[in-house]
Design a protein around this motif. Sequence first.
Motif, PDB file in Angstrom:
ATOM      1  N   PRO A 110     -22.396  36.077  -1.952  1.00 43.98           N
ATOM      2  CA  PRO A 110     -21.883  35.358  -3.112  1.00 43.98           C
ATOM      3  C   PRO A 110     -20.353  35.246  -3.057  1.00 43.98           C
ATOM      4  CG  PRO A 110     -23.201  37.291  -3.758  1.00 43.98           C
ATOM      5  CD  PRO A 110     -22.946  37.388  -2.293  1.00 43.98           C
ATOM      6  N   THR A 111     -19.841  34.028  -3.213  1.00 37.37           N
ATOM      7  CA  THR A 111     -18.394  33.847  -3.353  1.00 37.37           C
ATOM      8  C   THR A 111     -18.149  32.927  -4.547  1.00 37.37           C
ATOM      9  OG1 THR A 111     -18.534  32.078  -1.732  1.00 37.37           O
ATOM     10  CG2 THR A 111     -17.699  34.177  -0.940  1.00 37.37           C
ATOM     11  N   ARG A 112     -16.888  32.867  -4.966  1.00 39.46           N
ATOM     12  CA  ARG A 112     -16.557  32.029  -6.130  1.00 39.46           C
ATOM     13  C   ARG A 112     -15.949  30.711  -5.641  1.00 39.46           C
ATOM     14  NH1 ARG A 112     -12.504  35.920  -9.058  1.00 39.46           N
ATOM     15  NH2 ARG A 112     -11.513  35.550  -7.047  1.00 39.46           N
ATOM     16  N   LYS A 113     -16.032  29.693  -6.491  1.00 37.89           N
ATOM     17  CA  LYS A 113     -15.530  28.377  -6.083  1.00 37.89           C
ATOM     18  C   LYS A 113     -14.058  28.437  -5.685  1.00 37.89           C
ATOM     19  CE  LYS A 113     -18.915  25.447  -8.118  1.00 37.89           C
ATOM     20  NZ  LYS A 113     -19.400  24.487  -9.068  1.00 37.89           N
TER      21      LYS A 113
ATOM     22  N   ARG B  57     -19.942  22.927  -0.522  1.00 40.06           N
ATOM     23  CA  ARG B  57     -19.114  24.119  -0.395  1.00 40.06           C
ATOM     24  C   ARG B  57     -18.174  23.981   0.812  1.00 40.06           C
ATOM     25  NH1 ARG B  57     -21.883  30.059  -0.079  1.00 40.06           N
ATOM     26  NH2 ARG B  57     -22.976  29.070   1.640  1.00 40.06           N
TER      27      ARG B  57
ATOM     28  N   ARG C 125     -12.599  29.484  -1.629  1.00 37.73           N
ATOM     29  CA  ARG C 125     -12.747  28.755  -0.364  1.00 37.73           C
ATOM     30  C   ARG C 125     -11.566  29.012   0.564  1.00 37.73           C
ATOM     31  NH1 ARG C 125     -12.460  23.704  -0.408  1.00 37.73           N
ATOM     32  NH2 ARG C 125     -13.827  23.196   1.323  1.00 37.73           N
ATOM     33  N   GLY C 126     -10.368  29.013  -0.020  1.00 41.18           N
ATOM     34  CA  GLY C 126      -9.174  29.268   0.791  1.00 41.18           C
ATOM     35  C   GLY C 126      -9.175  30.679   1.365  1.00 41.18           C
TER      36      GLY C 126
ATOM     37  N   MET D  61     -20.773  34.812   5.338  1.00 36.76           N
ATOM     38  CA  MET D  61     -20.117  34.132   4.225  1.00 36.76           C
ATOM     39  C   MET D  61     -21.028  33.098   3.570  1.00 36.76           C
ATOM     40  SD  MET D  61     -17.265  35.330   3.549  1.00 36.76           S
ATOM     41  CE  MET D  61     -15.966  36.348   4.221  1.00 36.76           C
ATOM     42  N   THR D  62     -21.941  32.528   4.369  1.00 35.71           N
ATOM     43  CA  THR D  62     -22.872  31.547   3.821  1.00 35.71           C
ATOM     44  C   THR D  62     -23.822  32.201   2.814  1.00 35.71           C
ATOM     45  OG1 THR D  62     -22.794  30.237   5.827  1.00 35.71           O
ATOM     46  CG2 THR D  62     -24.710  29.927   4.428  1.00 35.71           C
ATOM     47  N   LEU D  63     -24.272  33.405   3.138  1.00 32.56           N
ATOM     48  CA  LEU D  63     -25.273  34.056   2.294  1.00 32.56           C
ATOM     49  C   LEU D  63     -24.642  34.869   1.167  1.00 32.56           C
ATOM     50  CD1 LEU D  63     -27.625  35.226   5.153  1.00 32.56           C
ATOM     51  CD2 LEU D  63     -28.015  33.345   3.573  1.00 32.56           C
TER      52      LEU D  63
ATOM     53  N   ARG E  98      -8.083  33.643 -10.763  1.00 33.66           N
ATOM     54  CA  ARG E  98      -9.333  33.927 -11.466  1.00 33.66           C
ATOM     55  C   ARG E  98      -9.595  35.416 -11.372  1.00 33.66           C
ATOM     56  NH1 ARG E  98     -15.261  31.310 -10.151  1.00 33.66           N
ATOM     57  NH2 ARG E  98     -16.469  32.805 -11.378  1.00 33.66           N
TER      58      ARG E  98
ATOM     59  N   ARG F 172     -25.255  31.308  -3.402  1.00 32.91           N
ATOM     60  CA  ARG F 172     -24.577  31.945  -4.533  1.00 32.91           C
ATOM     61  C   ARG F 172     -23.116  31.549  -4.529  1.00 32.91           C
ATOM     62  NH1 ARG F 172     -28.143  35.464  -2.455  1.00 32.91           N
ATOM     63  NH2 ARG F 172     -29.692  36.319  -3.870  1.00 32.91           N
ATOM     64  N   TRP F 173     -22.793  30.661  -5.419  1.00 31.55           N
ATOM     65  CA  TRP F 173     -21.450  30.090  -5.413  1.00 31.55           C
ATOM     66  C   TRP F 173     -21.142  29.563  -6.808  1.00 31.55           C
ATOM     67  CZ3 TRP F 173     -19.250  24.843  -4.506  1.00 31.55           C
ATOM     68  CH2 TRP F 173     -17.937  24.922  -4.011  1.00 31.55           C
ATOM     69  N   ASP F 174     -20.249  30.239  -7.530  1.00 33.27           N
ATOM     70  CA  ASP F 174     -19.928  29.706  -8.869  1.00 33.27           C
ATOM     71  C   ASP F 174     -18.481  29.972  -9.264  1.00 33.27           C
ATOM     72  OD1 ASP F 174     -21.702  32.378 -10.592  1.00 33.27           O
ATOM     73  OD2 ASP F 174     -19.892  32.369  -9.388  1.00 33.27           O
TER      74      ASP F 174
ATOM     75  N   VAL G 121     -11.809  32.463   2.091  1.00 29.97           N
ATOM     76  CA  VAL G 121     -12.800  32.501   3.161  1.00 29.97           C
ATOM     77  C   VAL G 121     -12.220  31.869   4.424  1.00 29.97           C
ATOM     78  CG1 VAL G 121     -15.066  31.680   3.903  1.00 29.97           C
ATOM     79  CG2 VAL G 121     -14.750  32.518   1.572  1.00 29.97           C
ATOM     80  N   LEU G 122     -11.533  30.741   4.266  1.00 31.09           N
ATOM     81  CA  LEU G 122     -10.915  30.079   5.427  1.00 31.09           C
ATOM     82  C   LEU G 122      -9.914  31.015   6.099  1.00 31.09           C
ATOM     83  CD1 LEU G 122     -10.835  27.378   6.977  1.00 31.09           C
ATOM     84  CD2 LEU G 122      -8.854  26.767   5.609  1.00 31.09           C
TER      85      LEU G 122
END
Lengths: 217, 316
Positions: free
Chosen positions: B88-91, A161, B94-95, B84-86, B140, A215-217, B97-98
């Motif tokens: 739920p986020t979507r693939k 991730r 990532r941007g 953010m680690t715990l 998405r 949790r990451w999908d 979150v950054l």
Amino acid sequence: MIDLLRKAIQIFLARPIAKFVIGMDVIGRDNLPTEGPVIVAANHNSHIDTLILLSLFSTKVLHNVRQVGAADHFLKTRMMSWISINIIGMIPIHRKKAGQGEDLLADSRAALEAGRILVVFPEGTRGEAEEMAGFKTGVARLAKDFPDIPVVPIYIQGAGRVLPRGSKLLVPFNCTAVVGEPINWASHSDNDRHIFMENLKVTIQELSTEASPLRWD
Amino acid sequence: MNWLTNIPFVLKLGYGGVFLLLVIGTILSIILPKVKPGKWDDLVPRMKSWWVMCGLVLAALLSGWKAVVILFAFISYLALKEYMTLAPTRKQDRGVVLFGYLLIPLTYALVWINNYMIFLIFIPVYAFFAMAIMMALTKRTDGFLTTSGIVNFGLLTCVYNVAYAAFLMRTPAAELPAAGPAGLVFFLILVTQFNDMSQYMFGKVFGRRKISPNISPNKTWGGAIGGFVATGILFVWLAPYFTPLTFWPSVFIGATLPIMGFFGDITMSAIKRDLGVKDASLLIPGHGGVLDRIDSLIFTAPWYFHMLAYFALERF
């Protein structure tokens, strides 16, 4: 001189990055080996796995740690290969030459004979983020040659991730490393490489249940 | 030793008191495990961590507002990363979150340049817009609303609310008693931590009826009320030394601040329950994560700030 440079970079650059930019939670730290010869086998999702593994070991044993990495990837340029071999402590493996009758594991064997802590990613490649691929049998070959040395399983969660394959964007997330109890060839193989690798893979998958859910999908 | 003599007397007492507590705690952490093996084993790592945490905060307070801003920016970063680690986020996020991390230096830059008006709206309004736009650009749509809620919650709690503690350092000294801006921050942290600890201790002694067994099984009515009263008394007693509050406003804040701390604690507990973890990370030995340590502060910092602004501070 290079030893000193390596130590300085590992302690003052690699570790702080692993600890604060990424963030490491380590479960089962007592299972980490303090002396070689020993094989450490971890799942592989990201280039930062290398960094994570460097940050796990105590500074006293760090000089003894060697990581097996793909020659076709890390020896691409002279600069990269110098850094990989001298700073990271990488043992390059020519995976493209597999099955051509050449002994690809000679350097790894020599490292174990020299009493090193040898880190191997049995998947052989990073693969899809946060998914474990099939295990190659290199670890089993090494373990068979040294039937009594421990193979320490480590499950790394979250590296895919932070920096998945194909991405240049590093996004900080905490990662978890779960270190399991060692297994060895003598008691976990039935003298069969595939059974040994299957045991190793199941062990690492079981370790994954100890990490916080991702949790990451 | 000029810097030492420049520290206001009240703060010397306060820092000295913290130091004394640390020494007492450390002595107890060595004695107690020998008296009753097993029960107090985590006291040694806990105390070590207390030394590090108090050391960092005191060092920053002694070094001035710049150090405090940098320290709290770093705390925000560690807390947001745990969140953010715990969460739920979507693939594809990532941007996003950054970008959330990048808002931390921007938010604290507003504290640095002392621009209160923009600080107030920066995260709640404009970061909120920016996040929504960025997520729309990921193309998405499933989970859009959920994820944008998750990311914004993290920014509000870990960055916006925590930054209020740093903004206290920008209060003009002329509006404050001798303890100065560092005294305001010290007092906030002291009261918040005292509240946590006294609730825990009253709970051990008087705790019978649980408040919310399915969120936080250790929280009892006895512990909470005992803690509120003790913290309230401490607040009203010390407020004249650390804040410009007059008596009745200090009674009001003394009565409400501990309750905010309590709610911060159980809100974070509820989130951790939802995510299926006990601690936000293992960063601080014996304590868990940064988020576990600052959960009360996330609610007390803005409340303390706004109440001070309302009752006493001209600047805000």
